[in-house]
Design a protein around this motif. Structure first.
Motif, PDB file in Angstrom:
ATOM      1  N   HIS A   1      -6.964   6.503   5.626  1.00 13.84           N
ATOM      2  CA  HIS A   1      -7.895   6.844   6.631  1.00 13.84           C
ATOM      3  C   HIS A   1      -9.253   6.925   6.237  1.00 13.84           C
ATOM      4  N   ALA A   2      -9.351   6.704   4.912  1.00 10.16           N
ATOM      5  CA  ALA A   2     -10.792   6.686   4.169  1.00 10.16           C
ATOM      6  C   ALA A   2     -11.124   5.185   3.905  1.00 10.16           C
ATOM      7  N   ILE A   3     -12.189   4.529   4.789  1.00 13.13           N
ATOM      8  CA  ILE A   3     -12.611   3.310   4.800  1.00 13.13           C
ATOM      9  C   ILE A   3     -14.152   3.092   4.793  1.00 13.13           C
ATOM     10  N   THR A   4     -14.460   2.049   4.814  1.00  8.01           N
ATOM     11  CA  THR A   4     -15.695   1.516   5.025  1.00  8.01           C
ATOM     12  C   THR A   4     -15.985   0.878   6.232  1.00  8.01           C
ATOM     13  N   GLY A   5     -17.232   1.033   6.902  1.00 11.00           N
ATOM     14  CA  GLY A   5     -17.368   0.603   8.214  1.00 11.00           C
ATOM     15  C   GLY A   5     -17.530  -1.001   8.535  1.00 11.00           C
ATOM     16  N   SER A   6     -17.668  -1.563   7.316  1.00  6.44           N
ATOM     17  CA  SER A   6     -17.946  -3.117   7.390  1.00  6.44           C
ATOM     18  C   SER A   6     -16.838  -3.409   6.020  1.00  6.44           C
ATOM     19  N   SER A   7     -16.765  -4.882   6.027  1.00  5.45           N
ATOM     20  CA  SER A   7     -15.849  -5.445   5.152  1.00  5.45           C
ATOM     21  C   SER A   7     -16.085  -6.882   4.960  1.00  5.45           C
ATOM     22  N   PHE A   8     -15.282  -7.647   3.981  1.00  2.35           N
ATOM     23  CA  PHE A   8     -15.389  -8.906   3.607  1.00  2.35           C
ATOM     24  C   PHE A   8     -14.169  -9.590   4.135  1.00  2.35           C
ATOM     25  N   SER A   9     -14.425 -10.982   4.245  1.00  6.69           N
ATOM     26  CA  SER A   9     -13.257 -11.637   4.991  1.00  6.69           C
ATOM     27  C   SER A   9     -12.099 -11.544   3.792  1.00  6.69           C
ATOM     28  N   ASP A  10     -12.392 -11.313   2.657  1.00  7.60           N
ATOM     29  CA  ASP A  10     -11.100 -11.107   1.870  1.00  7.60           C
ATOM     30  C   ASP A  10     -10.788  -9.477   1.531  1.00  7.60           C
ATOM     31  N   SER A  11     -11.422  -8.818   2.157  1.00 12.54           N
ATOM     32  CA  SER A  11     -11.124  -7.295   1.942  1.00 12.54           C
ATOM     33  C   SER A  11      -9.491  -7.145   2.392  1.00 12.54           C
ATOM     34  N   TRP A  12      -8.838  -5.910   1.740  1.00 11.85           N
ATOM     35  CA  TRP A  12      -7.505  -5.673   1.983  1.00 11.85           C
ATOM     36  C   TRP A  12      -7.471  -5.174   3.526  1.00 11.85           C
ATOM     37  N   ALA A  13      -6.611  -5.696   4.205  1.00 11.14           N
ATOM     38  CA  ALA A  13      -6.061  -5.411   5.608  1.00 11.14           C
ATOM     39  C   ALA A  13      -5.856  -3.848   5.752  1.00 11.14           C
ATOM     40  N   ILE A  14      -6.568  -3.206   6.991  1.00 12.70           N
ATOM     41  CA  ILE A  14      -6.468  -1.717   7.106  1.00 12.70           C
ATOM     42  C   ILE A  14      -4.902  -1.294   7.659  1.00 12.70           C
ATOM     43  N   VAL A  15      -4.469  -0.464   6.887  1.00  7.66           N
ATOM     44  CA  VAL A  15      -3.152   0.175   7.278  1.00  7.66           C
ATOM     45  C   VAL A  15      -3.513   1.329   7.978  1.00  7.66           C
ATOM     46  N   PRO A  16      -2.684   1.561   9.105  1.00  7.65           N
ATOM     47  CA  PRO A  16      -1.633   0.858   9.718  1.00  7.65           C
ATOM     48  C   PRO A  16      -2.018  -0.191  10.740  1.00  7.65           C
ATOM     49  N   SER A  17      -3.426  -0.284  10.863  1.00  2.65           N
ATOM     50  CA  SER A  17      -3.630  -1.276  11.985  1.00  2.65           C
ATOM     51  C   SER A  17      -3.283  -2.436  12.050  1.00  2.65           C
ATOM     52  N   TYR A  18      -3.491  -3.066  10.702  1.00  2.00           N
ATOM     53  CA  TYR A  18      -3.177  -4.375  10.540  1.00  2.00           C
ATOM     54  C   TYR A  18      -2.165  -4.604   9.379  1.00  2.00           C
ATOM     55  N   SER A  19      -1.027  -3.780   9.591  1.00  2.00           N
ATOM     56  CA  SER A  19       0.112  -3.906   8.754  1.00  2.00           C
ATOM     57  C   SER A  19       1.352  -3.961   9.506  1.00  2.00           C
ATOM     58  N   ASP A  20       2.569  -4.455   9.130  1.00  2.00           N
ATOM     59  CA  ASP A  20       3.557  -4.611  10.044  1.00  2.00           C
ATOM     60  C   ASP A  20       4.932  -3.934   9.041  1.00  2.00           C
ATOM     61  N   LEU A  21       4.569  -3.514   7.664  1.00  2.72           N
ATOM     62  CA  LEU A  21       5.843  -3.024   7.220  1.00  2.72           C
ATOM     63  C   LEU A  21       5.245  -1.773   6.644  1.00  2.72           C
ATOM     64  N   TRP A  22       6.111  -0.605   6.867  1.00  2.00           N
ATOM     65  CA  TRP A  22       5.841   0.750   6.247  1.00  2.00           C
ATOM     66  C   TRP A  22       6.586   0.759   5.008  1.00  2.00           C
ATOM     67  N   ILE A  23       6.191   0.909   3.765  1.00  2.00           N
ATOM     68  CA  ILE A  23       7.050   0.983   2.608  1.00  2.00           C
ATOM     69  C   ILE A  23       6.715   2.248   1.917  1.00  2.00           C
ATOM     70  N   GLU A  24       7.788   2.816   1.255  1.00  2.00           N
ATOM     71  CA  GLU A  24       7.893   4.045   0.377  1.00  2.00           C
ATOM     72  C   GLU A  24       8.480   3.748  -0.841  1.00  2.00           C
ATOM     73  N   LYS A  25       7.947   4.398  -2.000  1.00  2.00           N
ATOM     74  CA  LYS A  25       8.891   4.396  -3.012  1.00  2.00           C
ATOM     75  C   LYS A  25       9.842   5.248  -2.999  1.00  2.00           C
ATOM     76  N   ARG A  26      11.125   4.842  -3.125  1.00  2.00           N
ATOM     77  CA  ARG A  26      12.088   5.847  -3.339  1.00  2.00           C
ATOM     78  C   ARG A  26      12.955   5.530  -4.774  1.00  2.00           C
ATOM     79  N   GLY A  27      12.754   6.356  -5.569  1.00  2.00           N
ATOM     80  CA  GLY A  27      13.287   6.053  -6.890  1.00  2.00           C
ATOM     81  C   GLY A  27      12.784   4.943  -7.523  1.00  2.00           C
ATOM     82  N   PRO A  28      13.503   3.981  -8.124  1.00  2.00           N
ATOM     83  CA  PRO A  28      12.753   2.869  -8.554  1.00  2.00           C
ATOM     84  C   PRO A  28      12.478   1.888  -7.471  1.00  2.00           C
ATOM     85  N   ASP A  29      12.813   1.998  -6.463  1.00  2.00           N
ATOM     86  CA  ASP A  29      12.825   0.753  -5.374  1.00  2.00           C
ATOM     87  C   ASP A  29      11.736   1.057  -4.399  1.00  2.00           C
TER      88      ASP A  29
END
Length: 390
Positions: free
Chosen positions: A84-112
């Protein structure tokens, strides 16, 4: 004489350029203080302060223009491990905003690194990725090494919380290129797949869709909780509801947040008197004055607009920010909230412009809670039994 004149112009220009560059550096240095003053969740960090690394502090001293300032600001905010902490502008190669532009929710569970949710209709779903699959590599690099490298690049070490954050960011990828992910099912071999980023596949939708679902009326929001036209669209949809008919409100595609005007207009259909729907807390004011501040926000009835029938609210990992606020608000009104855990975005964001450059930063500044005092990010829905998802 003419030569001296031009020399004076050059010297004046050099001094002005140096002063401008110093202004950008001052903005870069100011980010740490801004976060320490305004960020509502400093208690997440062991010393109660922004975990800015020595490497990033050195990078702040290299800032000299708006581009280098923006790049530094993006990297500095990553240290919060807060989607939820982001800049108001970005570059073409900036990281995608999560969750708005993500399609996988990943969590670390043990080693996986486990896939815990897949966005409906997304490239990941179309590629066959399922809940329970393991993310094993990003761009050919084993995921554990990719996550460690993500944090090492910022001069930091990984933790379980940081690892999950980084894995979600890495899986969403850069905005200007496809993603190469390797995913493994139980007892299967890893499958390497190239997926487009969601900035290239985003489609235009109406604010919401309303349709019968058996004997129910189902209303699904299309990431539109920040659009004022959503109010009229919702009013028109609710005009279809029959007295006593169950209404299913689908908030599973609301990752982009929104505003409380739209939220209160929606909730206002389901109250007959002023009713509390969420609690706000402002840590910044307590830090500054020593006096805590907390208040309850109410929703009010809307004249001529009321539905007394039963309510079911559907949520998921792509229910974010104002969508989460609506969910806890509906729960306060007695509605059944069903589905998967939500995005868990922290608090309400305020906008801050840096002094010299005007660069916009968005920081979670208010804590938000349910009416019984539970942090919004910890709210959990019930099981989605017998409620249609589409």
């Amino acid at each position: 004489m003419l030569r001296l004149f031009f020399l004076c112009i050059l010297l004046f220009g050099a001094v002005a350029d140096a002063a401008e560059a110093e202004g950008f550096r001052e903005d870069a240095r100011s980010i740490e203080k801004l976060v320490n003053d305004q960020y509502a969740y400093l208690d997440r960090f062991s010393d109660g302060r922004m975990p800015l690394s020595a490497k990033l502090r050195a990078e702040a001293e290299q800032v000299h223009d708006k581009r280098s300032l923006l790049r530094f600001a993006e990297r500095a905010l990553l240290t919060l491990a807060d989607h939820h902490a982001i800049t108001g502008s970005s570059f073409s190669d900036s990281w995608a905003i999560v969750p708005s532009y993500s399609d996988l929710w990943i969590e670390k569970r043990g080693p996986d690194f486990r896939v815990e949710a897949v966005r409906q209709g997304s490239p990941a779903e179309k590629a066959g990725i399922k809940v329970g699959d393991r993310l094993t590599a990003i761009e050919g690099l084993p995921i554990a090494r990719a996550v460690e490298a993500f944090w090492a690049d910022l001069g930091m070490t990984s933790t379980d919380e940081r690892a999950g954050f980084a894995a979600r960011v890495l899986a969403a990828g850069k905005r200007d290129r496809p993603r190469t992910l390797s995913v493994q099912r139980e007892r299967g071999k890893p499958q390497r797949m190239v997926l487009p980023n969601l900035y290239t596949v985003a489609a235009t939708h109406p604010p919401l869709s309303a349709s019968p679902s058996g004997t129910d009326l189902r209303i699904k929001f299309n990431d539109s909780l920040g659009n004022d036209e959503t109010i009229a669209a919702f009013d028109a949809a609710m005009a279809q509801a029959q007295p006593g008919q169950r209404v299913i409100i689908d908030l599973s595609e609301t990752p982009g947040g929104g505003n409380t005007v739209v939220a209160r207009a929606i909730l206002g259909w389901f109250v007959s008197k002023p009713t509390a729907y969420q609690v706000h807390n402002l840590p910044e004011e307590e830090r500054r004055t020593g006096i805590p501040r907390q208040w309850v926000e109410q929703v009010l009835p809307r004249a001529g607009k009321h539905h007394p029938g039963p309510l079911v609210i559907r949520v998921g990992r792509w229910t974010g920010s104002m969508g989460e606020g609506l969910a806890i608000g509906f729960a306060a009104l007695g509605a059944e909230v069903v589905g998967e855990p939500m995005a868990g975005l922290l608090g309400a964001i305020y906008d801050y412009n840096l002094t010299h450059s005007g660069l916009l930063l968005k920081l979670p500044t208010e804590r938000l809670m349910t009416v019984d005092g539970k942090p919004r990010e910890h709210f959990m829905p019930h099981s989605p039994i017998a409620v249609p998802s589409r």
